[in-house]
Write an enzyme that holds these catalytic residues in place. Structure first.
Site, PDB file in Angstrom:
ATOM      1  N   LYS A 172       0.842  -1.197   0.000  1.00  0.00           N
ATOM      2  CA  LYS A 172       0.000   0.000   0.000  1.00  0.00           C
ATOM      3  C   LYS A 172       0.878   1.247   0.000  1.00  0.00           C
ATOM      4  O   LYS A 172       1.488   1.585   1.016  1.00  0.00           O
ATOM      5  CB  LYS A 172      -0.928   0.053   1.206  1.00  0.00           C
ATOM      6  CG  LYS A 172      -1.962   1.186   1.081  1.00  0.00           C
ATOM      7  CD  LYS A 172      -2.515   1.689   2.407  1.00  0.00           C
ATOM      8  CE  LYS A 172      -1.608   2.738   2.969  1.00  0.00           C
ATOM      9  NZ  LYS A 172      -1.671   4.027   2.200  1.00  0.00           N
ATOM     10  N   GLY A 225       7.141   5.153   7.940  1.00  0.00           N
ATOM     11  CA  GLY A 225       6.244   6.305   8.070  1.00  0.00           C
ATOM     12  C   GLY A 225       6.530   7.057   9.348  1.00  0.00           C
ATOM     13  O   GLY A 225       7.590   6.887   9.963  1.00  0.00           O
ATOM     14  N   GLY A 226       5.611   7.859   9.770  1.00  0.00           N
ATOM     15  CA  GLY A 226       5.814   8.668  10.967  1.00  0.00           C
ATOM     16  C   GLY A 226       5.689   7.841  12.235  1.00  0.00           C
ATOM     17  O   GLY A 226       5.059   6.782  12.249  1.00  0.00           O
ATOM     18  N   GLU A 228       4.019   8.511  14.938  1.00  0.00           N
ATOM     19  CA  GLU A 228       2.610   8.384  15.386  1.00  0.00           C
ATOM     20  C   GLU A 228       1.901   7.268  14.620  1.00  0.00           C
ATOM     21  O   GLU A 228       1.113   6.512  15.184  1.00  0.00           O
ATOM     22  CB  GLU A 228       1.877   9.711  15.185  1.00  0.00           C
ATOM     23  CG  GLU A 228       2.192  10.730  16.285  1.00  0.00           C
ATOM     24  CD  GLU A 228       2.176  10.112  17.671  1.00  0.00           C
ATOM     25  OE1 GLU A 228       3.212  10.208  18.385  1.00  0.00           O
ATOM     26  OE2 GLU A 228       1.155   9.485  18.058  1.00  0.00           O
ATOM     27  N   THR A 229       2.198   7.146  13.340  1.00  0.00           N
ATOM     28  CA  THR A 229       1.610   6.060  12.538  1.00  0.00           C
ATOM     29  C   THR A 229       2.091   4.714  13.064  1.00  0.00           C
ATOM     30  O   THR A 229       1.331   3.752  13.145  1.00  0.00           O
ATOM     31  CB  THR A 229       1.993   6.236  11.062  1.00  0.00           C
ATOM     32  OG1 THR A 229       1.571   7.533  10.639  1.00  0.00           O
ATOM     33  CG2 THR A 229       1.352   5.161  10.195  1.00  0.00           C
ATOM     34  N   GLY A 230       3.352   4.672  13.456  1.00  0.00           N
ATOM     35  CA  GLY A 230       3.863   3.432  14.060  1.00  0.00           C
ATOM     36  C   GLY A 230       3.081   3.050  15.300  1.00  0.00           C
ATOM     37  O   GLY A 230       2.710   1.878  15.485  1.00  0.00           O
ATOM     38  N   GLU A 247       9.941   1.513  10.440  1.00  0.00           N
ATOM     39  CA  GLU A 247      10.984   2.517  10.150  1.00  0.00           C
ATOM     40  C   GLU A 247      10.307   3.865  10.228  1.00  0.00           C
ATOM     41  O   GLU A 247       9.543   4.232   9.333  1.00  0.00           O
ATOM     42  CB  GLU A 247      11.569   2.265   8.762  1.00  0.00           C
ATOM     43  CG  GLU A 247      12.333   0.963   8.661  1.00  0.00           C
ATOM     44  CD  GLU A 247      12.168   0.319   7.298  1.00  0.00           C
ATOM     45  OE1 GLU A 247      12.288  -0.911   7.219  1.00  0.00           O
ATOM     46  OE2 GLU A 247      11.915   1.055   6.339  1.00  0.00           O
ATOM     47  N   CYS A 281      13.675  11.317   6.128  1.00  0.00           N
ATOM     48  CA  CYS A 281      13.607  10.980   7.550  1.00  0.00           C
ATOM     49  C   CYS A 281      14.987  11.026   8.205  1.00  0.00           C
ATOM     50  O   CYS A 281      15.120  11.416   9.347  1.00  0.00           O
ATOM     51  CB  CYS A 281      13.026   9.601   7.719  1.00  0.00           C
ATOM     52  SG  CYS A 281      13.996   8.405   6.839  1.00  0.00           S
ATOM     53  N   GLU A 382       9.869  16.281  14.772  1.00  0.00           N
ATOM     54  CA  GLU A 382      10.193  16.160  13.355  1.00  0.00           C
ATOM     55  C   GLU A 382       9.341  17.141  12.561  1.00  0.00           C
ATOM     56  O   GLU A 382       8.120  17.030  12.532  1.00  0.00           O
ATOM     57  CB  GLU A 382       9.925  14.729  12.885  1.00  0.00           C
ATOM     58  CG  GLU A 382      10.299  14.491  11.435  1.00  0.00           C
ATOM     59  CD  GLU A 382      10.008  13.080  10.999  1.00  0.00           C
ATOM     60  OE1 GLU A 382       8.877  12.605  11.203  1.00  0.00           O
ATOM     61  OE2 GLU A 382      10.926  12.422  10.474  1.00  0.00           O
TER      62      GLU A 382
HETATM   63  O1  TXE Z   1       4.007   9.294   6.800  1.00  0.00           O
HETATM   64  P1  TXE Z   1       2.665   8.731   7.353  1.00  0.00           P
HETATM   65  P2  TXE Z   1       4.170  10.172   5.503  1.00  0.00           P
HETATM   66  C1  TXE Z   1       8.752   8.925   7.862  1.00  0.00           C
HETATM   67  C2  TXE Z   1       9.210  10.357   7.993  1.00  0.00           C
HETATM   68  C3  TXE Z   1       7.905  11.048   8.257  1.00  0.00           C
HETATM   69  C4  TXE Z   1       6.891  10.244   7.461  1.00  0.00           C
HETATM   70  C5  TXE Z   1       6.524  10.973   6.202  1.00  0.00           C
HETATM   71  O2  TXE Z   1      10.113  10.485   9.055  1.00  0.00           O
HETATM   72  O3  TXE Z   1       7.597  10.967   9.626  1.00  0.00           O
HETATM   73  O4  TXE Z   1       7.510   9.010   7.124  1.00  0.00           O
HETATM   74  O5  TXE Z   1       5.739  10.170   5.354  1.00  0.00           O
HETATM   75  C6  TXE Z   1       0.028   5.053   6.022  1.00  0.00           C
HETATM   76  N1  TXE Z   1      -2.505   2.856   9.908  1.00  0.00           N
HETATM   77  N2  TXE Z   1       9.748   8.169   7.142  1.00  0.00           N
HETATM   78  O6  TXE Z   1       3.666  11.533   5.830  1.00  0.00           O
HETATM   79  O7  TXE Z   1       1.572   9.737   7.393  1.00  0.00           O
HETATM   80  C7  TXE Z   1       0.000   6.161   4.995  1.00  0.00           C
HETATM   81  O8  TXE Z   1      -1.121   5.997   4.122  1.00  0.00           O
HETATM   82  C8  TXE Z   1      -1.860   2.308   8.870  1.00  0.00           C
HETATM   83  C9  TXE Z   1      10.648   7.313   7.906  1.00  0.00           C
HETATM   84  O9  TXE Z   1       3.574   9.431   4.341  1.00  0.00           O
HETATM   85  O10 TXE Z   1       3.056   8.064   8.594  1.00  0.00           O
HETATM   86  C10 TXE Z   1       1.315   5.947   4.274  1.00  0.00           C
HETATM   87  O11 TXE Z   1       1.165   4.933   3.296  1.00  0.00           O
HETATM   88  N3  TXE Z   1      -1.236   3.023   7.894  1.00  0.00           N
HETATM   89  C11 TXE Z   1      11.434   6.396   7.036  1.00  0.00           C
HETATM   90  C12 TXE Z   1       2.235   5.476   5.378  1.00  0.00           C
HETATM   91  O12 TXE Z   1       1.391   4.989   6.415  1.00  0.00           O
HETATM   92  C13 TXE Z   1      -1.255   4.363   8.011  1.00  0.00           C
HETATM   93  C14 TXE Z   1      11.945   7.015   5.787  1.00  0.00           C
HETATM   94  C15 TXE Z   1       3.083   6.595   5.949  1.00  0.00           C
HETATM   95  O13 TXE Z   1       2.205   7.643   6.265  1.00  0.00           O
HETATM   96  C16 TXE Z   1      -1.905   5.028   9.071  1.00  0.00           C
HETATM   97  C17 TXE Z   1      10.929   7.823   5.138  1.00  0.00           C
HETATM   98  C18 TXE Z   1      -2.551   4.206  10.052  1.00  0.00           C
HETATM   99  N4  TXE Z   1      -3.193   4.727  11.103  1.00  0.00           N
HETATM  100  C19 TXE Z   1       9.894   8.417   5.827  1.00  0.00           C
HETATM  101  N5  TXE Z   1      -1.751   6.361   8.898  1.00  0.00           N
HETATM  102  C20 TXE Z   1      12.573   5.671   7.740  1.00  0.00           C
HETATM  103  N6  TXE Z   1      12.652   5.734   9.055  1.00  0.00           N
HETATM  104  O14 TXE Z   1      13.373   5.037   7.083  1.00  0.00           O
HETATM  105  C21 TXE Z   1      -1.030   6.528   7.775  1.00  0.00           C
HETATM  106  N7  TXE Z   1      -0.740   5.332   7.224  1.00  0.00           N
END
Ligand code: TXE
Length: 491
Positions: A172, A225-226, A228-230, A247, A281, A382
């Site tokens: 996804k 991702g972020g 908070e998403t984690g 990550e 990131c 961040e």
């Molecule tokens: O992240 P989001 P974004 C991190 C970077 C930043 C973020 C930016 O540090 O914090 O990614 O990318 C899905 N349940 N990294 O804004 O919003 C969302 O649809 C399940 C770290 O996209 O967290 C997207 O596909 N899924 C990295 C994905 O999660 C959910 C390197 C990320 O979205 C969700 C690059 C939920 N509740 C960027 N909410 C590293 N550490 O290597 C959102 N998504």
């Protein structure tokens, strides 16, 4: 404009809910594309297809899997330009950066095809009657959720090892960046991966991503991702205890000591942050500078940052592009206001860019805050935009303590000509990837990146990553017929 479709069980399809999402090009505000907005029913269908394909896929030989990966890599290379343009139009990353990302996709497929046979079990012969061995086997259905920055680079670093290990995949992408990912999936399809082995579901994180975390038949979920998403995914997956690889975010520090080449150190720091408009990131978004050279470093930043050439992602002269969305631009501008209110000194930048192309896209001036204290929000949180915060330190002990004073543990860098200090930095600062007198490059795909602290837990890259897509069984063989323990007197 064609609709970017989903790919489920070997077929391209639109959303069962008939929904689509328009994606805006951050460079000029035009429509970058239209994508299907999948439903949970579409996700369920993809997971069923992946589960059905698993039985045969995990029984393929590594040679068969490697051959398909190598063929897909060649197909990606033939479409590098098309893939890079699709990514750049959707996320505003400079086109030449997206070309590098597309190159990473084929490199990842070739790298994991090359090490596909390396994961091996072990044997233990410590007992004359029992022989113990370990078996490596695929985990099962792997969900892969990726962010909008460097999406195909990041997706390939999960898809390639997952498939090489004999898993099937449900992918996804962020709803902002489905297009380049769909082209990569097209290459996997054309290479001949069997139906159900690779599935692409499009949609929001809140709906599809959340459903993937909750889905009992997704055996491992990889999120980039972020933070908070984690947290959301950990909560949502608690019901089924699936394996997680996370990550997450970062707020990485670069320490500049007074014996360093200051021009090189500042040029490196500016490149790694501003070339992606701060949307990387691992970027060093905190600059910790020894007080003896603090004013000189600020002079260089004040002179150089305003001269960064900001432009559209497809402008070959641009050194920095737009940020991803209007909402993200406004969020970054809010952080700039917070920085001012906290008492940091705005050295340069701080405003949205206006005029010409800047009125159509989402652009922010390269921004530097000076005199930042490490407990300020702009040093702890961040921002994920073109905002560099500069803090001063006196001693090495203070520098390393400040670098570690973060909830994140993603990247860290040091510029010093003192080799011993460089080693102390490597041993005393907690981060997944570290650089000494550079920031960003690494000497090969084999080196694993293991996120720590609230940057998550995962192993990206290398043999360790391939093995993280496998389960390990311990199997014990008795070499004595009809063995009895002799415990019961009646025997
Ligand atoms: O992240 P989001 P974004 C991190 C970077 C930043 C973020 C930016 O540090 O914090 O990614 O990318 C899905 N349940 N990294 O804004 O919003 C969302 O649809 C399940 C770290 O996209 O967290 C997207 O596909 N899924 C990295 C994905 O999660 C959910 C390197 C990320 O979205 C969700 C690059 C939920 N509740 C960027 N909410 C590293 N550490 O290597 C959102 N998504």
């Amino acid at each position: 404009m064609d609709i970017c479709k989903m790919y489920i069980n070997g077929e391209w399809c639109e959303s069962s809910a008939g929904k689509v999402r328009k994606v805006t090009n951050p460079s000029d505000g035009n429509i970058a594309g239209i994508a299907a907005e999948g439903s949970v029913q579409d996700l369920d269908r993809a997971v069923e297809a992946a589960e059905a394909a698993l039985e045969s896929w995990k029984k393929t030989s590594t040679a068969e899997r490697a051959a398909l990966m190598l063929k897909a890599a060649d197909l990606v290379d033939q479409r590098i330009e098309e893939i890079a343009k699709a990514e750049s139009r959707a996320n505003g990353e400079l086109l030449r950066v997206c070309e590098m990302d597309a190159g990473t996709v084929s490199a990842m497929l070739r790298f994991y095809a090359g090490i596909i046979d390396l994961p091996a079990g072990s044997s233990y012969n410590g007992d004359p009657m029992v022989t113990t061995v370990t078996l490596k086997e695929p985990i099962g259905v792997c969900g892969i959720i990726v962010p909008w920055n460097a999406p195909i680079d990041i997706a390939s670093k999960a898809i390639a090892p997952a498939l090489a290990a004999g898993n099937t995949v449900v992918l996804k992408p962020s709803s902002q960046t489905p297009f380049a990912t769909a082209l990569v999936v097209e290459c996997l399809h054309e290479a001949g991966f069997p139906p159900g082995t690779v599935n692409l579901v499009l949609g929001s994180g809140e709906t599809i991503g959340q459903a993937m975390a909750e889905h009992p038949k997704i055996n491992k979920l990889n999120l980039t991702g972020g933070t908070e998403t984690g947290r959301d995914i950990i909560r949502a997956s608690a019901s089924n205890i699936k394996k997680l690889s996370l990550e997450l975010g970062g707020k990485s520090a670069i320490c500049i000591f007074d014996d360093a080449d200051l021009e090189a150190a500042v040029e490196n720091a500016m490149y790694i942050l501003y070339s992606s408009a701060g949307q990387l990131c691992v970027a060093g978004s905190r600059l910790l500078v020894q007080d003896t050279v603090y004013d000189r470093v600020l002079e260089i930043l004040a002179e150089k940052a305003p001269k960064i050439n900001v432009g559209a992602a497809d402008d070959p002269e641009a050194e920095m592009g737009p940020v991803i969305t209007e909402r993200q631009r406004d969020r970054i501008l809010e952080y700039i206001e917070i920085g001012k209110q906290e008492g940091a000194r705005l050295l340069t930048g701080g405003k949205a860019l206006t005029g010409g192309i800047f009125d159509k896209g989402f652009y922010i001036e390269p921004t530097v805050f000076a005199d930042v204290k490490n407990d300020m929000r702009i040093a702890q949180e961040e921002i994920f935009g073109p905002v560099l915060v500069v803090e001063r330190f006196n001693s090495e002990e203070e520098a390393f303590r400040m670098a570690n004073d973060s909830i994140y543990g993603l990247g860290a860098g040091i510029y010093t000509n003192d080799t011993a200090r460089g080693w102390r930095f490597a041993k005393e600062v907690k981060a997944a990837c570290m650089w000494i007198n550079t920031y960003g490059p690494s000497a090969g795909f084999g080196a694993p990146i293991s996120c720590v602290k609230q940057s998550g837990y995962s192993t990206l890259m290398g043999l360790a990553c391939l093995e993280s897509y496998m389960d390990t069984k311990m199997v014990n063989f008795m070499s004595v017929d009809a063995f009895q323990f002799g415990w019961f007197s009646q025997w």
